[in-house]
Design an enzyme around this catalytic site. Structure first.
Site, mmCIF file in Angstrom:
data_model
loop_
_atom_site.group_PDB
_atom_site.id
_atom_site.type_symbol
_atom_site.label_atom_id
_atom_site.label_comp_id
_atom_site.label_asym_id
_atom_site.label_seq_id
_atom_site.Cartn_x
_atom_site.Cartn_y
_atom_site.Cartn_z
ATOM 1 N N HIS A 179 31.345 19.751 -29.981
ATOM 2 C CA HIS A 179 30.595 18.871 -30.873
ATOM 3 C C HIS A 179 29.707 19.712 -31.786
ATOM 4 C CE1 HIS A 179 31.321 15.533 -27.781
ATOM 5 N NE2 HIS A 179 32.114 15.342 -28.823
ATOM 6 N N ALA A 180 29.842 19.465 -33.095
ATOM 7 C CA ALA A 180 29.241 20.350 -34.087
ATOM 8 C C ALA A 180 27.731 20.500 -33.954
ATOM 9 C CB ALA A 180 29.598 19.833 -35.487
ATOM 10 N N ARG A 181 27.045 19.390 -33.776
ATOM 11 C CA ARG A 181 25.576 19.420 -33.853
ATOM 12 C C ARG A 181 24.902 19.979 -32.601
ATOM 13 N NH1 ARG A 181 25.252 12.842 -33.822
ATOM 14 N NH2 ARG A 181 26.060 12.474 -31.734
ATOM 15 N N GLU A 182 25.670 20.251 -31.564
ATOM 16 C CA GLU A 182 25.070 20.686 -30.295
ATOM 17 C C GLU A 182 24.917 22.199 -30.308
ATOM 18 O OE1 GLU A 182 27.753 18.776 -27.476
ATOM 19 O OE2 GLU A 182 27.306 16.808 -28.324
ATOM 20 N N ARG A 237 28.999 15.457 -35.780
ATOM 21 C CA ARG A 237 29.516 15.608 -34.418
ATOM 22 C C ARG A 237 31.009 15.976 -34.384
ATOM 23 N NH1 ARG A 237 29.228 13.276 -29.078
ATOM 24 N NH2 ARG A 237 31.117 12.220 -28.411
ATOM 25 N N ASN A 254 36.268 15.474 -28.310
ATOM 26 C CA ASN A 254 36.187 15.173 -26.878
ATOM 27 C C ASN A 254 36.651 13.752 -26.551
ATOM 28 O OD1 ASN A 254 35.757 16.500 -24.446
ATOM 29 N ND2 ASN A 254 33.741 15.550 -24.155
ATOM 30 N N ARG A 255 37.355 13.147 -27.475
ATOM 31 C CA ARG A 255 38.092 11.906 -27.220
ATOM 32 C C ARG A 255 39.563 12.112 -27.587
ATOM 33 N NH1 ARG A 255 33.871 11.675 -25.616
ATOM 34 N NH2 ARG A 255 32.268 10.049 -25.665
ATOM 35 N N HIS A 306 27.989 21.324 -23.585
ATOM 36 C CA HIS A 306 27.506 20.346 -24.566
ATOM 37 C C HIS A 306 25.979 20.279 -24.495
ATOM 38 C CE1 HIS A 306 31.363 18.000 -25.387
ATOM 39 N NE2 HIS A 306 31.735 18.770 -24.382
ATOM 40 N N SER A 307 25.420 19.414 -25.325
ATOM 41 C CA SER A 307 24.033 19.020 -25.160
ATOM 42 C C SER A 307 23.939 17.591 -25.698
ATOM 43 C CB SER A 307 23.081 19.936 -25.927
ATOM 44 O OG SER A 307 23.155 19.699 -27.322
ATOM 45 N N TYR A 308 22.921 16.826 -25.421
ATOM 46 C CA TYR A 308 21.840 17.157 -24.551
ATOM 47 C C TYR A 308 21.796 16.115 -23.444
ATOM 48 C CZ TYR A 308 19.646 13.196 -26.910
ATOM 49 O OH TYR A 308 19.407 11.938 -27.407
ATOM 50 N N TYR A 358 28.699 7.901 -18.931
ATOM 51 C CA TYR A 358 29.402 6.678 -19.349
ATOM 52 C C TYR A 358 30.896 6.917 -19.213
ATOM 53 C CZ TYR A 358 28.607 9.568 -23.528
ATOM 54 O OH TYR A 358 28.446 10.624 -24.398
ATOM 55 N N GLU A 380 25.750 19.359 -19.879
ATOM 56 C CA GLU A 380 24.921 18.876 -20.992
ATOM 57 C C GLU A 380 23.600 19.614 -20.859
ATOM 58 O OE1 GLU A 380 25.738 16.635 -23.304
ATOM 59 O OE2 GLU A 380 27.257 15.313 -22.444
HETATM 60 O O1 0X9 Z 1 30.544 12.023 -24.751
HETATM 61 C C1 0X9 Z 1 30.824 13.213 -24.619
HETATM 62 O O2 0X9 Z 1 31.828 13.719 -25.119
HETATM 63 C C2 0X9 Z 1 29.886 14.116 -23.805
HETATM 64 N N1 0X9 Z 1 28.519 13.823 -24.139
HETATM 65 S S1 0X9 Z 1 27.936 14.260 -25.603
HETATM 66 O O3 0X9 Z 1 26.613 13.693 -25.741
HETATM 67 N N2 0X9 Z 1 27.762 15.831 -25.658
HETATM 68 O O4 0X9 Z 1 28.854 13.856 -26.613
HETATM 69 C C3 0X9 Z 1 30.110 13.870 -22.330
HETATM 70 C C4 0X9 Z 1 31.457 14.277 -21.859
HETATM 71 C C5 0X9 Z 1 31.740 13.883 -20.447
HETATM 72 N N3 0X9 Z 1 33.144 13.984 -20.166
HETATM 73 C C6 0X9 Z 1 34.053 13.130 -20.684
HETATM 74 N N4 0X9 Z 1 33.700 12.084 -21.355
HETATM 75 N N5 0X9 Z 1 35.313 13.358 -20.425
HETATM 76 ZN ZN ZN Z 2 28.954 17.003 -26.815
#
Ligand code: 0X9
Ligand code: ZN
Ligand code: ZN
Length: 419
Positions: A179-182, A237, A254-255, A306-308, A358, A380
């Site tokens: 993620h870019a902003r992290e 992001r 990350n999706r 990642h953060s945060y 989540y 994170e």
């Molecule tokens: O949502 C995400 O991709 C991650 N949090 S963030 O705030 N850095 O974007 C959490 C990733 C946890 N793992 C998965 N969702 N597979």
């Molecule tokens: Zn992230």
């Protein structure tokens, strides 16, 4: 009545225009919804105003007793705050003025010839030269590979860190900057590599780790997004790939992994922060990393930074089901956060991501696990929201030092528990 009142006046408040001052007066609020009316209010906000969920909860996943951080633009802030107060939705102002915090991080002076400064955030071109230099200066420990190109044509680098022995060693894969902003994330990958070469031969833990294991480190996966976060939008992001039929740019990397892709906690709308892409691995950056991991059969652990929010997460995210080795992962995570907090007392929470943060599909950790890598963790890093993505440079050192302890614990565990 409350739905109507202030929301009616809102139009999509997408920030356009120059990067300079883009976030002037924007606030980050932490909302603490307690009842259905509060939830409804937040969902409406998400629909009507273009608010930015700082932790990308999809609006439909908002529940009571879980706080929600969001950025509201300067022009809406007082309306939103009035609305919150009217319905008794408790909130804290985490950041009074996002732009002020951003500007502190851009006004950096280079240190010149005195060497690379690991306590600063760096632009991509500097990080790129750093990957070349550190590999050249440490040929016995580091090799650099280009594993692919980004959408905009930038090289994606992988550093292999470890003593060459002539045979295949158990390997730990670690990536930063999905993620870019992290920004603290790439800073950590650089710190890790620096510590490895600096302490090899002196520190016995590091020496053993580098003698017996290899680390594959990708300091910045989402290079285009990272550059964009320096040049145009500090809070970007996603990737920067164009989406046919839409004016909105980028996919959430990350999706975009092939793990129950886009089935939960991800969006099919290219304008959303959690857009899953047109298909799994549609992003060149994701494909490049996935290809390496598929090919490199010795990978025993996968770490993604990642953060945060100070969490140590492990699969699954795409389901509430626990992995067969849940107990082992939970114990490892517990030990990792113990090690981390031993330095400055920084508290982390840990657990399966679906419950702890989540549910969401298409993440790299779930994908790595399903590929057969038994020990995947998402970290994170700091903080818990006071500065969020805009973590001050003064916190780079303590954050990296404490995180090293967690990573070293996991690496030692992997070494002692071969499979
Ligand atoms: O949502 C995400 O991709 C991650 N949090 S963030 O705030 N850095 O974007 C959490 C990733 C946890 N793992 C998965 N969702 N597979
Ligand atoms: Zn992230
Ligand atoms: Zn720099």
């Amino acid at each position: 009545m409350m739905d109507g009142l202030l929301l009616l006046g809102f139009v999509a408040a997408v920030s356009v225009g120059s990067p300079v001052g883009r976030y002037a007066g924007d606030k980050v609020l932490r909302l603490k919804p307690e009842n259905e009316q509060h939830l409804q209010f937040i969902r409406n906000l998400a629909r009507i105003v273009k608010i930015d969920f700082w932790q990308p909860h999809s609006a439909e996943l908002v529940t009571t007793n879980r706080s929600v951080d969001l950025r509201v633009t300067a022009d809406r802030a007082s309306d939103v705050q009035t609305g919150l107060e009217e319905i008794g939705l408790k909130y804290d102002v985490l950041i009074e003025n996002v732009q002020n915090l951003i500007e502190k991080q851009f006004d950096q002076k280079e240190t010149g010839s005195s060497g690379y400064n690991y306590e600063k955030y760096h632009r991509w071109d500097e990080i790129q030269s750093w990957t070349a230099n550190i590999a050249d200066e440490n040929p016995r420990l580091i090799s650099r590979f280009e594993i692919g190109r980004s959408y905009e044509g930038r090289a994606i680098y992988l550093l292999r860190v470890g003593k060459r022995t002539g045979s295949v060693k158990p390997t730990i894969f670690m990536d930063c900057g999905i993620h870019a902003r992290e920004w603290i994330s790439p800073a950590f990958c650089q710190w890790f590599v620096k510590e490895a070469v600096k302490t090899y031969g002196c520190n016995s833990t590091m020496t053993t780790l580098l003698n017996k294991l290899d680390f594959l480190v990708v300091p910045v996966i989402n290079v285009d997004g990272y550059v964009y976060s320096w040049t145009k939008d500090r809070l970007w992001r996603k990737t920067r790939s164009r989406n046919p039929g839409s004016n909105c740019v980028g996919t959430d990397p990350n999706r975009n992994f092939d793990a129950k892709w886009c089935s939960i906690g991800a969006s099919r709308n290219p304008c959303d922060e959690t857009y899953c892409g047109s298909h799994a691995e549609s992003e060149k950056e994701v494909k490049a990393v996935a290809d390496i991991m598929r090919r490199y059969y010795a990978i025993k652990a996968y770490l993604t930074i990642h953060s945060y929010s100070q969490m140590c997460l492990f699969p699954y995210s795409y389901t509430y089901s626990l992995t067969p080795n849940y107990k082992e992962l939970n114990t490892m995570a517990w030990n990792a956060v113990q090690a981390l907090s031993s330095l400055y007392g920084t508290q982390y929470i840990y657990g399966p991501a679906a419950i702890t943060i989540y549910p969401s599909a298409g993440g790299s950790d779930d994908w790595a696990y399903d590929l057969g890598i038994k020990y995947p963790f998402t970290f994170e890093l700091r903080d818990t929201g006071k500065c969020g993505f805009l973590l001050p440079e003064s916190q780079i050192r303590p954050t990296c030092e404490e995180t090293m302890l967690a990573i070293n614990y996991i690496a030692t565990y992997v070494l002692n528990n071969p499979y």
